[in-house]
Design a protein around this motif. Sequence first.
Motif, PDB file in Angstrom:
ATOM      1  N   TYR A 199       0.844  -1.203   0.000  1.00 40.04           N
ATOM      2  CA  TYR A 199       0.000   0.000   0.000  1.00 40.04           C
ATOM      3  C   TYR A 199       0.877   1.250   0.000  1.00 40.04           C
ATOM      4  O   TYR A 199       1.960   1.261   0.587  1.00 40.04           O
ATOM      5  CB  TYR A 199      -0.944  -0.003   1.205  1.00 40.04           C
ATOM      6  CG  TYR A 199      -2.028  -1.046   1.069  1.00 40.04           C
ATOM      7  CD1 TYR A 199      -3.276  -0.715   0.554  1.00 40.04           C
ATOM      8  CD2 TYR A 199      -1.787  -2.371   1.432  1.00 40.04           C
ATOM      9  CE1 TYR A 199      -4.268  -1.683   0.409  1.00 40.04           C
ATOM     10  CE2 TYR A 199      -2.775  -3.346   1.289  1.00 40.04           C
ATOM     11  CZ  TYR A 199      -4.004  -2.994   0.771  1.00 40.04           C
ATOM     12  OH  TYR A 199      -4.973  -3.951   0.621  1.00 40.04           O
ATOM     13  N   GLU A 203      -2.809   6.402  -1.883  1.00 37.63           N
ATOM     14  CA  GLU A 203      -3.535   5.426  -2.696  1.00 37.63           C
ATOM     15  C   GLU A 203      -5.019   5.418  -2.321  1.00 37.63           C
ATOM     16  O   GLU A 203      -5.379   5.461  -1.149  1.00 37.63           O
ATOM     17  CB  GLU A 203      -2.923   4.043  -2.433  1.00 37.63           C
ATOM     18  CG  GLU A 203      -3.545   2.943  -3.234  1.00 37.63           C
ATOM     19  CD  GLU A 203      -2.811   1.612  -3.025  1.00 37.63           C
ATOM     20  OE1 GLU A 203      -1.767   1.600  -2.322  1.00 37.63           O
ATOM     21  OE2 GLU A 203      -3.293   0.601  -3.555  1.00 37.63           O
ATOM     22  N   LYS A 204      -5.861   5.385  -3.342  1.00 40.16           N
ATOM     23  CA  LYS A 204      -7.306   5.356  -3.110  1.00 40.16           C
ATOM     24  C   LYS A 204      -7.898   4.044  -3.627  1.00 40.16           C
ATOM     25  O   LYS A 204      -7.499   3.558  -4.690  1.00 40.16           O
ATOM     26  CB  LYS A 204      -7.982   6.537  -3.810  1.00 40.16           C
ATOM     27  CG  LYS A 204      -7.600   7.880  -3.210  1.00 40.16           C
ATOM     28  CD  LYS A 204      -8.262   9.016  -3.955  1.00 40.16           C
ATOM     29  CE  LYS A 204      -7.870  10.358  -3.332  1.00 40.16           C
ATOM     30  NZ  LYS A 204      -8.523  11.497  -4.025  1.00 40.16           N
ATOM     31  N   ILE A 205      -8.814   3.519  -2.903  1.00 40.53           N
ATOM     32  CA  ILE A 205      -9.416   2.230  -3.246  1.00 40.53           C
ATOM     33  C   ILE A 205     -10.928   2.366  -3.224  1.00 40.53           C
ATOM     34  O   ILE A 205     -11.511   2.743  -2.208  1.00 40.53           O
ATOM     35  CB  ILE A 205      -8.994   1.151  -2.216  1.00 40.53           C
ATOM     36  CG1 ILE A 205      -7.479   1.019  -2.189  1.00 40.53           C
ATOM     37  CG2 ILE A 205      -9.659  -0.186  -2.526  1.00 40.53           C
ATOM     38  CD1 ILE A 205      -6.953   0.272  -0.978  1.00 40.53           C
ATOM     39  N   ASP A 206     -11.532   2.051  -4.356  1.00 39.89           N
ATOM     40  CA  ASP A 206     -13.000   2.002  -4.405  1.00 39.89           C
ATOM     41  C   ASP A 206     -13.429   0.610  -3.958  1.00 39.89           C
ATOM     42  O   ASP A 206     -12.995  -0.386  -4.532  1.00 39.89           O
ATOM     43  CB  ASP A 206     -13.462   2.272  -5.837  1.00 39.89           C
ATOM     44  CG  ASP A 206     -14.965   2.078  -6.009  1.00 39.89           C
ATOM     45  OD1 ASP A 206     -15.687   2.046  -5.000  1.00 39.89           O
ATOM     46  OD2 ASP A 206     -15.405   1.951  -7.174  1.00 39.89           O
TER      47      ASP A 206
ATOM     48  N   MET B   1     -10.448   1.131 -11.441  1.00 37.00           N
ATOM     49  CA  MET B   1     -10.577   0.277 -10.251  1.00 37.00           C
ATOM     50  C   MET B   1      -9.197  -0.064  -9.705  1.00 37.00           C
ATOM     51  O   MET B   1      -8.268  -0.355 -10.470  1.00 37.00           O
ATOM     52  CB  MET B   1     -11.319  -1.016 -10.634  1.00 37.00           C
ATOM     53  CG  MET B   1     -11.617  -1.904  -9.442  1.00 37.00           C
ATOM     54  SD  MET B   1     -12.440  -3.447  -9.927  1.00 37.00           S
ATOM     55  CE  MET B   1     -14.057  -2.843 -10.431  1.00 37.00           C
ATOM     56  N   SER B   2      -9.041   0.018  -8.419  1.00 35.64           N
ATOM     57  CA  SER B   2      -7.774  -0.343  -7.804  1.00 35.64           C
ATOM     58  C   SER B   2      -7.461  -1.797  -8.097  1.00 35.64           C
ATOM     59  O   SER B   2      -8.346  -2.647  -8.131  1.00 35.64           O
ATOM     60  CB  SER B   2      -7.862  -0.143  -6.284  1.00 35.64           C
ATOM     61  OG  SER B   2      -6.822  -0.845  -5.630  1.00 35.64           O
ATOM     62  N   LYS B   4      -6.269  -3.659  -6.199  1.00 36.31           N
ATOM     63  CA  LYS B   4      -6.476  -4.410  -4.952  1.00 36.31           C
ATOM     64  C   LYS B   4      -7.938  -4.827  -4.729  1.00 36.31           C
ATOM     65  O   LYS B   4      -8.229  -5.564  -3.799  1.00 36.31           O
ATOM     66  CB  LYS B   4      -5.983  -3.584  -3.760  1.00 36.31           C
ATOM     67  CG  LYS B   4      -4.488  -3.301  -3.834  1.00 36.31           C
ATOM     68  CD  LYS B   4      -3.945  -2.740  -2.569  1.00 36.31           C
ATOM     69  CE  LYS B   4      -2.439  -2.567  -2.628  1.00 36.31           C
ATOM     70  NZ  LYS B   4      -1.984  -1.469  -3.515  1.00 36.31           N
ATOM     71  N   THR B   5      -8.827  -4.324  -5.564  1.00 35.07           N
ATOM     72  CA  THR B   5     -10.231  -4.711  -5.449  1.00 35.07           C
ATOM     73  C   THR B   5     -10.463  -5.963  -6.277  1.00 35.07           C
ATOM     74  O   THR B   5     -10.035  -6.034  -7.428  1.00 35.07           O
ATOM     75  CB  THR B   5     -11.119  -3.557  -5.966  1.00 35.07           C
ATOM     76  OG1 THR B   5     -10.825  -2.400  -5.208  1.00 35.07           O
ATOM     77  CG2 THR B   5     -12.584  -3.900  -5.819  1.00 35.07           C
TER      78      THR B   5
END
Lengths: 352, 352, 352
Positions: A199, A203-206, B1-2, B4-5
């Motif tokens: 991470y 950082e942005k996560i939807d 979209m990240s 990580k999703t």
Amino acid sequence: MSAKTNPGNFFEDFRLGQTIVHATPRTITEGDVALYTSLYGSRFALTSSTPFAQSLGLERAPIDSLLVFHIVFGKTVPDISLNAIANLGYAGGRFGAVVYPGDTLSTTSKVIGLRQNKDGKTGVVYVHSVGVNQWDEVVLEYIRWVMVRKRDPNAPAPETVVPDLPDSVPVTDLTVPYTVSAANYNLAHAGSNYLWDDYEVGEKIDHVDGVTIEEAEHMQATRLYQNTARVHFNLHVEREGRFGRRIVYGGHIISLARSLSFNGLANALSIAAINSGRHTNPSFAGDTIYAWSEILAKMAIPGRTDIGALRVRTVATKDRPCHDFPYRDAEGNYDPAVVLDFDYTVLMPRRG
Amino acid sequence: MSAKTNPGNFFEDFRLGQTIVHATPRTITEGDVALYTSLYGSRFALTSSTPFAQSLGLERAPIDSLLVFHIVFGKTVPDISLNAIANLGYAGGRFGAVVYPGDTLSTTSKVIGLRQNKDGKTGVVYVHSVGVNQWDEVVLEYIRWVMVRKRDPNAPAPETVVPDLPDSVPVTDLTVPYTVSAANYNLAHAGSNYLWDDYEVGEKIDHVDGVTIEEAEHMQATRLYQNTARVHFNLHVEREGRFGRRIVYGGHIISLARSLSFNGLANALSIAAINSGRHTNPSFAGDTIYAWSEILAKMAIPGRTDIGALRVRTVATKDRPCHDFPYRDAEGNYDPAVVLDFDYTVLMPRRG
Amino acid sequence: MSAKTNPGNFFEDFRLGQTIVHATPRTITEGDVALYTSLYGSRFALTSSTPFAQSLGLERAPIDSLLVFHIVFGKTVPDISLNAIANLGYAGGRFGAVVYPGDTLSTTSKVIGLRQNKDGKTGVVYVHSVGVNQWDEVVLEYIRWVMVRKRDPNAPAPETVVPDLPDSVPVTDLTVPYTVSAANYNLAHAGSNYLWDDYEVGEKIDHVDGVTIEEAEHMQATRLYQNTARVHFNLHVEREGRFGRRIVYGGHIISLARSLSFNGLANALSIAAINSGRHTNPSFAGDTIYAWSEILAKMAIPGRTDIGALRVRTVATKDRPCHDFPYRDAEGNYDPAVVLDFDYTVLMPRRG
């Protein structure tokens, strides 16, 4: 009104330095855990699986930090916020001893600040609340401030005292109650290959998914926490009120957002601190809650190479997907769809 | 979209022979049992009463087979069916080791078949899913096939492999984990005087009662199983979708129908196998579910005179009582009120 | 209808002196306690906290008396009141052995009275129901009478026998399973400074708060108790019925009212007897329930100076606050807003 009925405290009832022992102590059980799962669908492995928790050195699956928060918080409502107009914020929330099924929590609050508003009809009360288990070990402490009505507008204003509110909980104050060994940590079971090292700050996560709230759900949740705030339960009164309907307990939104955040933050095994929180808009049954997160800080924990801390802001919205990360405008005003601005610190395994 | 999703797997992401270890392991507790009771009102004595279960040689009341099914199944959703268009069927479902409160379940799936559809945009994925407890004992295995979207319509089609699907689970493959002695079996407590000997192949039973579904209930159930299929939770999206509302998890209907079936099949103490299952129509909040059953086969269990097996088809309908046993028309098309066609095998005490 | 489906008993099926062993025994767990908390938000310290209960000499937090009542009662429904038109009343309810999580309850009923109505189509059945635990200790007994349909209007009327109904349970018949020492009793944790000594006969208490009922809640509650009365569950049928909607189980109202009564009766630690009860009007989802109480009698318990008994009437209303104590008019007719008239005896610590 019978003298035996609790009318709640009004602004002029609070005294600086006053300590309030709250009713009712509450033994938390596996039943509460099941309810919590049915209400939020949380999938974090630490709280879902006893063998997983044991592989990290805990005796069994602990109680979710937020369930602890709701129960500790719920006890304060009849004394602190029964006559509140607004729940203004939280700060300095720090989780301590791990809570397991069978533990019993009770809460005490100390009044640490008072400030009457200019209108003379209301004031802000600052309390430091401490939840302890049956051995008097602190499981959670936090500061909260609420705007409370005066019973008598002519009651004299107290001396204004506004406490220093910490911007965030220092990493050295975090309790890290489990250990990870790379050899034993099952990434597939945890649900993601992304660890602390992966991470980046900014950082942005939807979190993509949305979940719609029902009246029965938020009321069941709020009662589970023995939270008695009237606006959540009484349609007969709220129908005539400002919104024409019951308001969802803000903590319900926090738990929904945390559960949604699994999709992107699956290894954020537990919440160690609540740095600040604001319920920026009310939510109602029928609203669909979405969430996104930003990594605010990445903190190594002194003496630990197995686990790191991430300071995270999770923003929840209603009826508004979060692919473009709705938050505040240039003047700092919240997007009207934003219902929660939650700044907290999670623990996450490191690559080691 | 990240990155990580989790976007879920698309058709072209699956490989024949691929093994997928699913998140999140789940410790089942008495809390889950209570939720299950509150959601379905099940009255089968084996799972309701520890002394009753002990009288049959079990250590305590076991977890309901269908609760085991939902939890094992729920884990597969984020990897197998997040991008599914249709849940086409189940086969070869076989329950193994008894599950007790405190046991922890996890699931692994193997891709055993792939067939791209002619439209080039979707394909059918066949998986063999295996749920195990904390000692790696199999508690449930089953085959499921779903229609999954392709991410890229131009992705090449895999070689078509369609597995043999067993018509039913042979009686020799059933696990029969308890014993009955006529002297100890309390018919009044079990709720019916009718035992295995009293049922005839072809016999049809109307379960009479109907139960209406609420949004809060099916969402609580589906979250309890940590099933993340989006269509069940998000009104904001589904309002614009094909049905204009949230769809009820098909497994919720299975459990409602099983619970209704107590009235007529009270001694069907547990489900030992799921031979096949189809969700023939979607259900929605507000629908009232009814059910009827037909005895498809009556099977002695090798070496056992205390317990026999019944192969049963339970059909569930919505807003349609079942006194005339609605099912299929002459062309084999389901009555539009039918929502579930469920073929399974139960264990029932014999007269001995 | 299949002979295997239970049609319930009709008036002519009951015989004076007949004993009915009800299905299904039920092991109560911490899961049921959590559900109960989420449905009613009860805050009485005795049932909320194991250390609190232990300070009174119990081994752990006991099961709430009313949860015991609902479970014992629920078992009788398929045999006694499946064809009932009206639940006419309760009397002589006496709680016995304390129930803890892990205990298993079952119920037997004896027909103690029969009276055919003049219309020849219905009759009143009086039963004495006894709930026992796994050691056959009585946990609750009560008398209930219901109006039941006849299957065949031409069936002959039985001899009329109407049992003597006790006005109330004598204080000498109460079970008082815990002890209080002033030194150890934590008033702040219990939630009120008002003890037995502080209440006066004739005193009325408005419990102030209101709580709105949702369909999902009352159905989850009623299923938790394995109560199968059809009017609570089937919108498809009830839509065409007298009220056009599902009726809330009367016991749900009792539990809501008891929970509201915490605000004014916090030290009423447990219910020891149900003297009488009437559901004076049906309640429906969307109704907001309020409650008030009157102290009917104050009874010293022979040989006990630590705990006294209060006979209390709690009246619940719908969509009607209780500051002016709505009840009956000069002719004895209930205010149309009144839904429950509940006369019971609670145990409360004395000042010592």
